[in-house]
Design a protein around this motif. Structure first.
Motif, PDB file in Angstrom:
ATOM      1  N   PHE A  97      -4.328 -55.818 -24.024  1.00  0.00           N
ATOM      2  CA  PHE A  97      -3.608 -56.872 -23.315  1.00  0.00           C
ATOM      3  C   PHE A  97      -3.829 -56.728 -21.814  1.00  0.00           C
ATOM      4  CE2 PHE A  97      -1.469 -56.438 -27.365  1.00  0.00           C
ATOM      5  CZ  PHE A  97      -1.272 -57.761 -27.753  1.00  0.00           C
ATOM      6  N   LEU A  98      -4.317 -57.787 -21.201  1.00  0.00           N
ATOM      7  CA  LEU A  98      -4.597 -57.819 -19.767  1.00  0.00           C
ATOM      8  C   LEU A  98      -3.400 -58.465 -19.064  1.00  0.00           C
ATOM      9  CD1 LEU A  98      -6.418 -57.659 -17.250  1.00  0.00           C
ATOM     10  CD2 LEU A  98      -7.457 -59.818 -17.979  1.00  0.00           C
ATOM     11  N   ASN A  99      -2.663 -57.662 -18.297  1.00  0.00           N
ATOM     12  CA  ASN A  99      -1.483 -58.147 -17.577  1.00  0.00           C
ATOM     13  C   ASN A  99      -1.861 -58.382 -16.116  1.00  0.00           C
ATOM     14  OD1 ASN A  99       0.180 -57.785 -19.892  1.00  0.00           O
ATOM     15  ND2 ASN A  99       0.279 -55.599 -19.442  1.00  0.00           N
ATOM     16  N   LEU A 100      -1.712 -59.624 -15.673  1.00  0.00           N
ATOM     17  CA  LEU A 100      -2.124 -60.034 -14.329  1.00  0.00           C
ATOM     18  C   LEU A 100      -0.919 -60.151 -13.412  1.00  0.00           C
ATOM     19  CD1 LEU A 100      -4.577 -62.847 -15.482  1.00  0.00           C
ATOM     20  CD2 LEU A 100      -5.210 -60.539 -14.736  1.00  0.00           C
ATOM     21  N   ILE A 101      -1.026 -59.579 -12.224  1.00  0.00           N
ATOM     22  CA  ILE A 101       0.029 -59.665 -11.216  1.00  0.00           C
ATOM     23  C   ILE A 101      -0.443 -60.638 -10.140  1.00  0.00           C
ATOM     24  CG2 ILE A 101       1.371 -58.454  -9.463  1.00  0.00           C
ATOM     25  CD1 ILE A 101      -0.056 -56.494 -12.379  1.00  0.00           C
TER      26      ILE A 101
END
Length: 600
Positions: free
Chosen positions: A89-93
Motif C-alpha cells: 500500500f502506497l500512502n501519499l502525504i
C-alpha cells in the motif's frame, strides 16, 4: 468556474500515477485500474493506492513497486510532499501548500461546493408530500416532506435544474368517507366554530367513519355474513361509494361539500408546510388529472393495449412481464390511483419535458411504480423510462406502526409543537438564552427544535426503516442537529471576539498541525459530498458530513489556540479556517432545511 469543477487532487494523483506506470513499466493503465482511497485515520497519509493488483506488470514485489511509484510521484507531482509504504500500500502525504491553497480557494468562493445549473438544462421533477385531503399530515408525512425537500435542494446544489411538485390526492373513496361522516355526524361544525385546524377537523370524521364502519361490519358478521362480504355490504360503505359516484357525476350538493371540506384542509396544510419549511414550485390535484388518466385508459382499450372484463372494468395484463393484471377503471367507471398517476405523468411531461420524474414515496409502493412505468411504456410513451421511484423506509414509533383510520398517528403539528417546547425547556435549563429577548428566545427554540427533528430524520439512510425517538433528537452532544448548530454558534462567538482582525489572506508556507490539516481535508470533501449525495438521493450523506465537520472543528477548537495565537499569519489563517467551517456548516444544514442560530 466553481470550486467543485476544479481539478481535484485525486484526479491529479491518478493522472500522474498513469504517467508513472507508463514510464516505469511501459504499460498503460485506465483510471478504473487505480485503487485510490483516502488513507485510514490511524495511518499517516492522505491518500492510499493499493499496488497489489499491478505487480503482474511491474514484475516486482508489492513493496518495490510501491516504492518506485511513490518516488516517481514525489519527484514529478509538486502536490506530493512524501510517501510511506506499508506492504503493498502506497500512502501519499500531500504538501501543506496544496491544502493551504485549497483553503484559500474555498474561502474565496461564495458558492463553495455548489454548481450552477446550465441555462438550458432540462428539468428534474421531484414529487413529494402527496397528501390525502381526508386527514392531517403525520410523522410519516414529515419524513416524506423532509426527504423530498432536501433531495431537491441537494440536486440543485449539484448543478441540476429542479422543479418541486406536489400531487394532492383530493378525490376518491377515502375522501368521501370523511365527507359522509361529517354530513351525518358533524352538525354543521366548521374550523371557525370549533377552533380546530381544518385538516384536523376533517381527519376527526375520517376516524369517525371507521368506527361506524367496523360496528356495522360486526353486526353483519354476527348475523351470519362472511367477513369479506360484510366489508362490501356495510351500509356506510355502500353510501360512501354512492357519494363517490355522485361526485364524479358533479352532483351539486356533493361537489359543494367536497369543495368546502377540501378548502379547510388546504388552509391547514399550508400552516404545516410553512412551519416545516418546505415548499413547491407547482401543485397538481388528482381531481384535475384523473379525467385525463381515464381518457388515456379508454384509448388504450380501444387500441387493444388494455382489455375489458365481463363486468365492464378495464385492466392491463402484465403477466407476460412477470407481473399481474392491474385494474385501471372500475366496473362503475370510477378511477383508481393508477389512473390518475397515468394522467398526472402525462400532464407533467407536457408541462416540463423533464429528463427525470422522481417520486418520493414509501417502499410499500415499490410495485406501484414498476407497474406505472410498464403501463405507460405499453401505451406508447417512451419517456416513461425517466420515471424513478425514490423509495424510503417507514417511520415507526417505540409502540409500533401508526394507523390513520384508528387515530393512532403522531400528528405533524403536535409533534413539531412538542419538540419545540422540549427544546425550550432544555435550552433554558442549560442557560443558553441569557441576554435574549422573549422573541429571540422563541426563535431559538424553534430553530433548535425543528433542527433536531429534521436532522434526526434525515441522518438515517432513506432506504432504511427508522424508529423515531423525540427525546434522543434534542441532545447537545453526539450526532444531532443541536450539536451541529451549537458548533456554528461557537464559531460565531469566536469571530465576534476577533472583531477588527483581518483574515482574508495568509502565508501559504505555514506549517500545519494535524488538526488543521484534517479540518481542511474535510472541508475539501464538501463539493464531492454534495455530488455523491445527489447521485444517491441521500440527505443522510450531507447530515453525517455536517456532523463529522462539526466534530472535527470542536477538536481543532479545543487543541489549537485561535484568539490567543500571537503569530499574525497563523491567527489570520485560523480565523479564516473557522469562518470557512461555519459557512460550510450553514450551507450543508441549509441543504437539510435546517437553520443555524448565531447564538446558543
Amino acid at each position: 468556474m466553481t470550486s467543485s469543477e476544479k481539478c481535484t487532487i485525486e484526479k491529479l494523483i491518478s493522472e500522474s500515477f498513469i504517467h508513472a506506470f507508463q514510464s516505469l513499466y511501459n504499460h498503460s493503465l485506465a483510471f478504473s485500474d487505480i485503487s485510490l482511497q483516502q488513507t485510514r485515520k490511524e495511518i499517516e497519509g492522505d491518500f492510499t493506492i493499493n499496488v497489489f493488483p499491478l505487480i503482474r506488470f511491474s514484475k516486482m514485489s508489492p513493496e518495490q513497486t510501491a516504492h518506485q511509484l511513490g518516488t516517481y510521484l514525489q519527484n514529478n507531482l509538486a502536490e506530493i510532499d512524501r510517501f510511506e509504504v506499508i506492504k503493498g500500500f502506497l500512502n501519499l502525504i500531500v504538501a501543506n501548500k496544496y491544502w493551504l491553497w485549497q483553503a484559500q480557494l474555498a474561502f474565496s468562493d461564495p458558492q463553495f461546493g455548489f454548481v450552477e445549473a446550465a441555462m438550458d438544462a432540462p428539468a428534474v421533477l421531484i414529487e413529494y408530500s402527496s397528501p390525502n385531503t381526508n386527514k392531517p399530515l403525520h410523522l410519516g408525512h414529515i419524513r416524506n416532506n423532509l426527504l423530498g425537500f432536501s433531495i431537491a435542494e441537494i440536486l440543485k446544489a449539484s448543478g441540476q435544474h429542479v422543479k418541486k411538485v406536489n400531487l394532492v390526492n383530493d378525490r376518491g373513496i377515502h375522501i368521501c368517507k370523511s365527507m359522509l361522516a361529517w354530513q351525518r355526524y358533524g352538525n354543521g361544525e366548521t374550523p371557525e366554530s370549533t377552533g380546530i385546524k381544518g385538516d384536523h377537523l376533517v381527519g376527526k370524521y375520517y376516524v369517525q367513519f371507521d368506527k361506524v364502519y367496523k360496528s356495522e361490519m360486526q353486526q353483519l358478521i354476527e348475523s351470519g355474513m362472511e367477513e369479506e362480504e360484510a366489508k362490501k355490504q356495510a351500509p356506510i360503505m355502500q353510501a360512501a361509494q354512492q357519494m363517490l359516484r355522485d361526485w364524479e357525476a358533479k352532483e351539486d350538493k356533493i361537489f359543494a361539500l367536497w369543495q368546502m371540506m377540501n378548502s379547510w384542509v388546504y388552509k391547514g396544510f399550508e400552516v404545516t408546510y410553512n412551519r416545516l419549511g418546505v415548499d413547491f414550485d407547482q401543485i397538481y390535484y388528482e381531481s384535475e388529472t384523473y379525467l385525463l388518466g381515464k381518457s388515456i385508459v379508454e384509448k388504450g382499450f380501444e387500441s387493444g393495449v388494455l382489455f375489458r372484463k365481463e363486468d365492464g372494468s378495464i385492466w392491463a395484463d402484465l403477466t407476460p412481464d412477470g407481473l399481474d393484471q392491474k385494474l385501471l377503471l372500475r366496473a362503475d367507471g370510477t378511477s383508481v390511483y393508477m389512473t390518475q398517476d397515468i394522467g398526472t405523468a402525462l400532464l407533467r411531461q407536457a408541462d416540463f419535458e423533464p429528463q427525470a420524474m422522481l417520486y418520493v414515496v414509501g417502499n410499500e409502493q415499490n410495485y406501484h411504480f414498476d407497474v406505472l412505468k410498464l403501463i405507460l411504456t405499453k401505451l406508447g410513451y417512451p419517456w416513461a423510462q425517466n420515471i424513478q421511484h425514490i423509495s424510503y423506509g417507514m417511520v415507526e414509533l417505540p409502540q409500533g406502526k401508526m394507523k390513520s383510520r384508528e387515530g393512532t398517528v403522531v400528528d405533524a403539528d403536535d409533534l413539531m409543537q412538542e419538540i419545540v417546547e422540549n427544546a425550550g425547556l432544555i435550552t433554558t435549563q442549560l442557560g443558553k438564552i441569557e441576554g435574549l429577548s422573549t422573541e429571540e428566545a422563541q426563535k431559538l427554540f424553534n430553530q433548535i427544535g425543528l433542527g433536531a427533528l429534521k436532522f434526526f430524520i434525515l441522518k438515517v439512510d432513506p432506504k432504511k426503516k427508522m424508529l423515531f425517538n423525540p427525546e434522543e433528537s434534542i441532545d447537545f452532544n453526539g450526532n444531532t442537529g443541536p450539536f451541529v448548530q451549537y458548533t456554528f454558534a461557537r464559531i460565531q462567538s469566536v469571530l465576534r471576539k476577533a472583531e477588527g482582525q483581518t483574515f482574508t489572506a495568509w502565508n501559504n508556507s505555514l506549517l500545519l498541525t494535524e488538526k488543521e490539516r484534517n479540518l481542511i481535508k474535510l472541508l475539501h470533501d464538501y463539493p464531492a459530498t454534495i455530488q455523491s449525495a445527489a447521485a444517491n438521493y441521500s440527505p443522510a450523506m450531507i447530515a453525517n458530513y455536517a456532523y463529522e465537520l462539526a466534530k472535527e472543528y470542536n477538536q481543532f477548537y479545543h487543541e489549537i489556540p485561535i484568539l490567543k495565537e500571537e503569530d499574525k499569519s497563523l491567527l489570520s489563517f485560523r480565523l479564516a479556517l473557522s469562518d470557512l467551517t461555519a459557512k460550510v456548516i450553514k450551507s450543508s444544514m441549509a441543504l437539510l432545511g435546517i437553520e443555524v442560530p448565531n447564538r446558543m
